[in-house]
Design an enzyme around this catalytic site. Structure first.
Site, mmCIF file in Angstrom:
data_model
loop_
_atom_site.group_PDB
_atom_site.id
_atom_site.type_symbol
_atom_site.label_atom_id
_atom_site.label_comp_id
_atom_site.label_asym_id
_atom_site.label_seq_id
_atom_site.Cartn_x
_atom_site.Cartn_y
_atom_site.Cartn_z
ATOM 1 C CG ASP A 47 40.013 38.840 43.763
ATOM 2 O OD1 ASP A 47 40.720 38.242 44.771
ATOM 3 O OD2 ASP A 47 38.972 38.843 44.077
ATOM 4 C CD GLU A 48 38.689 42.828 42.939
ATOM 5 O OE1 GLU A 48 37.849 43.074 42.176
ATOM 6 O OE2 GLU A 48 38.219 42.385 44.773
ATOM 7 C CB ALA A 49 46.663 40.887 44.117
ATOM 8 C CG HIS A 50 45.050 45.791 41.803
ATOM 9 N ND1 HIS A 50 44.592 45.405 40.368
ATOM 10 C CD2 HIS A 50 43.232 46.282 42.080
ATOM 11 C CE1 HIS A 50 43.642 44.701 40.428
ATOM 12 N NE2 HIS A 50 42.437 45.381 41.687
ATOM 13 C CG HIS A 96 40.848 41.087 48.556
ATOM 14 N ND1 HIS A 96 39.846 41.805 48.331
ATOM 15 C CD2 HIS A 96 41.129 40.474 47.157
ATOM 16 C CE1 HIS A 96 39.038 41.968 47.678
ATOM 17 N NE2 HIS A 96 40.490 41.508 46.660
#
Length: 530
Positions: free
Chosen positions: A335-338, A272
């Protein structure tokens, strides 16, 4: 948006006025419908004992406070609420100068730092607490015990009756939060202040500000100025964006503190981060800055974990943010550190969490931080769904058993940006539809299997802003769900009952009308017209 209801029950007004000739500031026993029952407030109080006659706020009423600047501030806050609608002077005077009226006192025992006792009867109202925060929360209860028209900004006829009896109240959880995403769409200082006032009415005490994301960076950092001036120049949909100067951020913090809210700033890392990557090429592994981003996809950006400059950046940002944040917490996202390999994620968190401690703050992270090694005392903010990968839940439970605290923000219960139903014009539905009953009807104390009750520090209702642009948009998505989440954070589990709660919730509608708050008229709630 304000609706004035001045003509109602004028006969009762005349009767009460006549009675006041013999007993100033009091009212006779009455079944008047303008007297709100002591228990008809949100959040539900821990203990309610109705007895005696109501107190009537009159032209002679004074707000009597102890000789303390903090207590006087609470008294002035109460006076500022009551004066426009009542038309009364309501002077704030030292309590030593008389009895009766509305008294605010410190010295209560056994109610904790935020608890209060409210006693109401013929001769006056007394709110006692151990700390000023408790007095402030007692004032919020007093507001709700008065007619909704007390919230109007012009003189109303009253009568201003407060039911007789005693309330003893203190919160179930210490952390009762709401998150406002100012990164996807930017909201001004005045808009944030308005939101703070709405939160305060329901005894919320933490304002989590999501200050950075792919679409915008919203806080000035002196050592990295382009983060705000360039990274903050846009938002979802391509609008002009914006950012807070340090002075503006301090003003938000000050205003929140005046409402006994703590600001929890979030800088989301290592994912993000497109706004930061676009602002400084050196933060990218290839040294090439990507373009600014105005869409709504997630998981495509990552800081370059292998570069030392990444940790110089993190240190500078956290240092400067900690210096202007008097509260306990710094939220580092996670979060969401894809796009961050798992090994890199572990390495990043191992280096960044100690920076937060270095500057005297406690780490908060989204629950994916449980997959690394949470710092001692860290709080994990759980945002998963009922159907979340069991392995993630097990990681959170294991971390909680090892000493981490947990803030509960399940997306399919507390995310205020979720649509109410398929016809809701705003919001998203990836976590499902979240109607009012679903937002209220769950217990934080036993929501996550394997998480000790002692590890649950509270609840938070996040409001993501991909589809929200105006304060009216915020109001529509927040109300009527926020009061329910606030009650889960404050009230004892024994008070939890949807059938009685929905009646209390319905009674809030005239207050929102008076405050100019537009809300979703859920068919699950028996809305009142008075």
């Amino acid at each position: 948006m304000r609706q004035h209801r001045t003509p109602r029950l004028l006969c009762t007004l005349l009767l009460v006025a006549a009675a006041s000739i013999s007993v100033v500031g009091a009212a006779p026993p009455t079944a008047d419908k303008t007297v709100t029952p002591l228990g008809q407030v949100i959040p539900a109080p821990a203990s309610v004992q109705a007895h005696g006659t109501p107190y009537r706020i009159s032209t002679d009423t004074r707000i009597r406070v102890e000789d303390s600047s903090e207590v006087r501030k609470v008294g002035e806050y109460l006076a500022d609420i009551l004066r426009p609608s009542t038309g009364y002077r309501l002077p704030v005077t030292p309590s030593a100068h008389g009895q009766g009226g509305i008294q605010l006192r410190l010295g209560a025992k056994g109610l904790g730092a935020e608890g209060y006792r409210l006693d109401s009867g013929r001769s006056g109202i007394t709110i006692t607490a151990a700390e000023p925060a408790g007095l402030f929360y007692g004032v919020q209860t007093l507001r709700q015990l008065l007619p909704a028209s007390v919230e109007e900004d012009s003189t109303q006829p009253g009568p201003w009756l407060v039911a007789g009896g005693t309330i003893e109240d203190s919160p179930r959880y210490a952390y009762r939060g709401v998150m406002l995403d100012v990164a996807r769409h930017f909201f001004t200082v005045d808009q944030v202040k308005r939101f703070i006032d709405e939160m305060a009415l329901y005894k919320v005490n933490e304002l989590h500000l999501h200050l950075s994301d792919d679409q915008g960076w919203r806080i000035a950092i002196d050592s990295w100025p382009q983060l705000a001036t360039y990274g903050g120049s846009t938002q979802v949909g391509g609008g002009q964006g914006g950012y807070y100067t340090k002075a503006q951020y301090k003003e938000i913090v000050r205003y929140a503190s005046s409402r006994h809210l703590e600001v929890v700033p979030e800088i989301d890392m290592p994912g993000h981060t497109n706004a930061a990557l676009a602002s400084y090429p050196e933060l990218n592994c290839d040294g090439v800055a990507p373009p600014l981003y105005t869409g709504t996809d997630v998981g495509f950006s990552s800081l370059c974990v292998s570069k030392d400059v990444t940790y110089d950046f993190a240190d500078d940002v956290i240092r400067e943010l900690a210096a202007i944040t008097p509260g306990e917490y710094i939220h580092i996202g996670g979060d969401e550190a894809h796009s961050t390999p798992h090994a890199d994620y572990l390495a990043f968190m191992e280096r960044v969490q100690p920076i937060v401690a270095k500057y005297g703050k406690t780490v908060v992270g989204w629950h994916q931080l449980a997959g690394a090694s949470p710092a001692p005392g860290a709080l994990l903010q759980y945002w998963g769904l009922d159907g979340t990968d069991p392995a993630e839940k097990e990681q959170v439970a294991a971390a909680a058993q090892d000493g981490a605290g947990v803030i509960l923000s399940p997306a399919d219960r507390t995310y205020l940006d979720m649509k109410y139903d398929k016809d809701t014009p705003l919001g998203q539905d990836w976590a499902g539809f979240v109607e009012v009953q679903r937002a209220y009807d769950w217990d934080p104390g036993n929501y996550l299997a394997g998480v000790p009750g002692s590890a649950v520090k509270g609840v938070e209702a996040p409001l993501w802003s991909e589809t929200l642009v105006t304060s009216a948009d915020i109001d529509y998505m927040v109300f009527p769900r926020l009061p329910g989440v606030a009650e889960l954070g404050w009230s004892p589990a024994s008070t939890h009952d949807w059938d009685t709660y929905k009646v209390r919730l319905a009674a809030q509608a005239p207050r929102w009308d008076a405050l100019g708050v537009g809300y979703y008229k859920s068919p699950q709630v028996p809305w009142t017209t008075e």
